[in-house]
Scaffold this active site. Structure first.
Site, PDB file in Angstrom:
ATOM      1  N   LYS A  19      53.547  41.946  29.801  1.00 45.65           N
ATOM      2  CA  LYS A  19      54.833  41.052  29.738  1.00 45.65           C
ATOM      3  C   LYS A  19      54.570  39.539  29.317  1.00 45.65           C
ATOM      4  O   LYS A  19      55.597  39.037  28.578  1.00 45.65           O
ATOM      5  CB  LYS A  19      54.825  40.518  31.395  1.00 45.65           C
ATOM      6  CG  LYS A  19      55.130  41.771  32.179  1.00 45.65           C
ATOM      7  CD  LYS A  19      55.616  41.534  33.832  1.00 45.65           C
ATOM      8  CE  LYS A  19      54.575  40.810  34.211  1.00 45.65           C
ATOM      9  NZ  LYS A  19      52.982  41.585  34.441  1.00 45.65           N
ATOM     10  N   ARG A  94      58.468  38.299  42.085  1.00 47.68           N
ATOM     11  CA  ARG A  94      57.466  39.125  42.369  1.00 47.68           C
ATOM     12  C   ARG A  94      57.440  39.905  43.784  1.00 47.68           C
ATOM     13  O   ARG A  94      56.582  40.571  44.116  1.00 47.68           O
ATOM     14  CB  ARG A  94      56.163  38.345  42.126  1.00 47.68           C
ATOM     15  CG  ARG A  94      55.226  39.014  41.198  1.00 47.68           C
ATOM     16  CD  ARG A  94      53.904  37.959  40.949  1.00 47.68           C
ATOM     17  NE  ARG A  94      52.758  38.264  40.471  1.00 47.68           N
ATOM     18  CZ  ARG A  94      52.356  37.760  39.197  1.00 47.68           C
ATOM     19  NH1 ARG A  94      53.204  37.103  38.417  1.00 47.68           N
ATOM     20  NH2 ARG A  94      51.334  38.255  38.707  1.00 47.68           N
ATOM     21  N   ARG A 132      40.819  40.506  28.153  1.00 40.87           N
ATOM     22  CA  ARG A 132      41.632  39.721  27.821  1.00 40.87           C
ATOM     23  C   ARG A 132      41.025  38.274  27.702  1.00 40.87           C
ATOM     24  O   ARG A 132      40.531  37.859  28.652  1.00 40.87           O
ATOM     25  CB  ARG A 132      42.742  39.772  29.017  1.00 40.87           C
ATOM     26  CG  ARG A 132      44.100  38.860  28.393  1.00 40.87           C
ATOM     27  CD  ARG A 132      45.313  39.310  29.124  1.00 40.87           C
ATOM     28  NE  ARG A 132      45.335  38.914  30.525  1.00 40.87           N
ATOM     29  CZ  ARG A 132      46.195  39.278  31.352  1.00 40.87           C
ATOM     30  NH1 ARG A 132      47.419  39.714  30.886  1.00 40.87           N
ATOM     31  NH2 ARG A 132      46.275  38.677  32.613  1.00 40.87           N
ATOM     32  N   ARG A 165      40.278  34.181  32.044  1.00 37.74           N
ATOM     33  CA  ARG A 165      40.844  33.724  33.219  1.00 37.74           C
ATOM     34  C   ARG A 165      40.090  34.227  34.374  1.00 37.74           C
ATOM     35  O   ARG A 165      39.494  35.250  34.603  1.00 37.74           O
ATOM     36  CB  ARG A 165      42.375  34.232  33.655  1.00 37.74           C
ATOM     37  CG  ARG A 165      43.431  33.573  32.712  1.00 37.74           C
ATOM     38  CD  ARG A 165      44.514  34.004  32.725  1.00 37.74           C
ATOM     39  NE  ARG A 165      44.957  34.908  34.137  1.00 37.74           N
ATOM     40  CZ  ARG A 165      46.382  35.465  34.385  1.00 37.74           C
ATOM     41  NH1 ARG A 165      47.041  35.694  33.310  1.00 37.74           N
ATOM     42  NH2 ARG A 165      46.564  36.064  35.411  1.00 37.74           N
ATOM     43  N   ARG A 176      44.952  42.351  42.651  1.00 41.20           N
ATOM     44  CA  ARG A 176      46.027  41.904  41.765  1.00 41.20           C
ATOM     45  C   ARG A 176      47.046  43.021  41.775  1.00 41.20           C
ATOM     46  O   ARG A 176      48.275  43.174  42.152  1.00 41.20           O
ATOM     47  CB  ARG A 176      46.063  41.024  40.519  1.00 41.20           C
ATOM     48  CG  ARG A 176      45.476  39.658  40.583  1.00 41.20           C
ATOM     49  CD  ARG A 176      45.237  39.101  39.450  1.00 41.20           C
ATOM     50  NE  ARG A 176      46.095  39.035  38.339  1.00 41.20           N
ATOM     51  CZ  ARG A 176      45.660  38.987  37.204  1.00 41.20           C
ATOM     52  NH1 ARG A 176      44.484  38.968  36.783  1.00 41.20           N
ATOM     53  NH2 ARG A 176      46.794  38.824  36.033  1.00 41.20           N
TER      54      ARG A 176
HETATM   55  P1  AMP Z   1      50.109  36.069  36.284  1.00 40.74           P
HETATM   56  O1  AMP Z   1      49.499  35.194  35.181  1.00 40.74           O
HETATM   57  O2  AMP Z   1      51.396  36.285  36.345  1.00 40.74           O
HETATM   58  O3  AMP Z   1      49.033  37.132  36.351  1.00 40.74           O
HETATM   59  O4  AMP Z   1      49.908  35.050  37.703  1.00 40.74           O
HETATM   60  C1  AMP Z   1      48.713  34.570  37.971  1.00 40.74           C
HETATM   61  C2  AMP Z   1      48.584  34.386  39.507  1.00 40.74           C
HETATM   62  O5  AMP Z   1      49.615  33.340  39.712  1.00 40.74           O
HETATM   63  C3  AMP Z   1      49.074  35.603  40.362  1.00 40.74           C
HETATM   64  O6  AMP Z   1      48.121  36.445  40.695  1.00 40.74           O
HETATM   65  C4  AMP Z   1      49.617  34.790  41.841  1.00 40.74           C
HETATM   66  O7  AMP Z   1      48.273  34.284  42.553  1.00 40.74           O
HETATM   67  C5  AMP Z   1      50.241  33.519  41.067  1.00 40.74           C
HETATM   68  N1  AMP Z   1      51.559  33.968  40.597  1.00 40.74           N
HETATM   69  C6  AMP Z   1      52.471  34.179  39.480  1.00 40.74           C
HETATM   70  N2  AMP Z   1      53.515  34.296  39.690  1.00 40.74           N
HETATM   71  C7  AMP Z   1      53.761  34.207  41.034  1.00 40.74           C
HETATM   72  C8  AMP Z   1      55.078  34.476  41.745  1.00 40.74           C
HETATM   73  N3  AMP Z   1      56.099  34.928  41.212  1.00 40.74           N
HETATM   74  N4  AMP Z   1      54.777  34.451  43.080  1.00 40.74           N
HETATM   75  C9  AMP Z   1      53.758  34.166  43.832  1.00 40.74           C
HETATM   76  N5  AMP Z   1      52.674  33.919  43.067  1.00 40.74           N
HETATM   77  C10 AMP Z   1      52.552  34.006  41.739  1.00 40.74           C
END
Ligand code: AMP
Length: 218
Positions: A19, A94, A132, A165, A176
């Site tokens: 994404k 989400r 990654r 990360r 996740r």
């Molecule tokens: P990502 O980089 O999109 O994988 O997001 C990393 C982390 O940020 C996720 O595992 C959540 O802990 C938090 N996060 C990101 N987007 C959301 C969302 N829309 N709602 C809640 N937590 C989020």
């Protein structure tokens, strides 16, 4: 009164589906900003804000940050000047509560425009995420197998050291994925029912997925 139509694209897919990579490409093609809630939380974390401190506890465990704060953060971001024509949503909504809140936010501008879903298998997701690495300064993302930097561990853009990360470590990745299936997967039906969902095979090369996305969105 006529509405001013805007373009809101919601990218769906498991963590690691591509994404973020594809959103960055769409930014250039469609001249719309990428709104990555993960990046916004990480930015806050890096700047040691109250929001960052709150989010860290959830992110470290692979859990979703509570809806209230996440929705407010997105509302604030969408009111910025660069979002006047719409946005590419990467990682938001989400869950169903966020999806309904987002519908309300964008309803005055014609609603959500399209929901491309990048599909990969769970094994692919784990393989992709565990390899990654990214630049904490410019956000460029690399992969030890699929998208290597020119110099090992070094960002092509600014020469800074690449890092993994904390939540890309294997045990957090599993959590996740679990959270995705429990919380985010219901959005597939939600957007399908609104005739907004399109599937794209995310296991293709980055370029092939880019081409598929652009033809879908044009
Ligand atoms: P990502 O980089 O999109 O994988 O997001 C990393 C982390 O940020 C996720 O595992 C959540 O802990 C938090 N996060 C990101 N987007 C959301 C969302 N829309 N709602 C809640 N937590 C989020």
């Amino acid at each position: 009164m006529s509405i001013q139509k805007r373009t809101y694209i919601v990218l769906l897919g498991v963590p690691g589906a591509g994404k973020g990579t594809q959103a960055k490409h769409l930014v250039k093609k469609l001249c719309l900003p990428q709104i990555s809630t993960g990046d916004l939380f990480r930015f806050n974390l890096g700047n040691d804000t109250e929001l960052g401190k709150l989010a860290k506890g959830y992110m470290d465990k692979g859990l979703l940050v509570p809806n209230e704060v996440t929705i407010k953060m997105v509302e604030d971001r969408l009111s910025d000047d660069d979002c006047q024509n719409g946005a590419i949503m990467d990682g938001f909504p989400r869950n169903l509560v966020q999806a309904k809140a987002f519908d309300d936010m964008v309803a005055p501008y014609g609603g959500v425009s399209a929901v491309p879903m990048l599909t990969i298998t769970d094994d692919e997701a784990v393989e992709r995420i565990s390899g990654r690495y990214s630049c904490s300064d410019c956000g460029a993302v690399y992969h030890t197998k699929f998208n290597r930097p020119q110099k090992p561990d070094t960002c092509d853009n600014d020469g800074l050291k690449l890092t993994q990360r904390a939540d890309d470590k294997p045990d957090v990745v599993k959590e996740r994925l679990y959270v995705y299936y429990k919380e985010t997967a219901p959005l597939i039906g939600y957007y399908f029912a609104k005739s907004l969902l399109s599937e794209i095979d995310g296991s293709q090369s980055i370029e092939e997925v880019q081409i598929g996305l652009i033809s879908l969105l044009s």
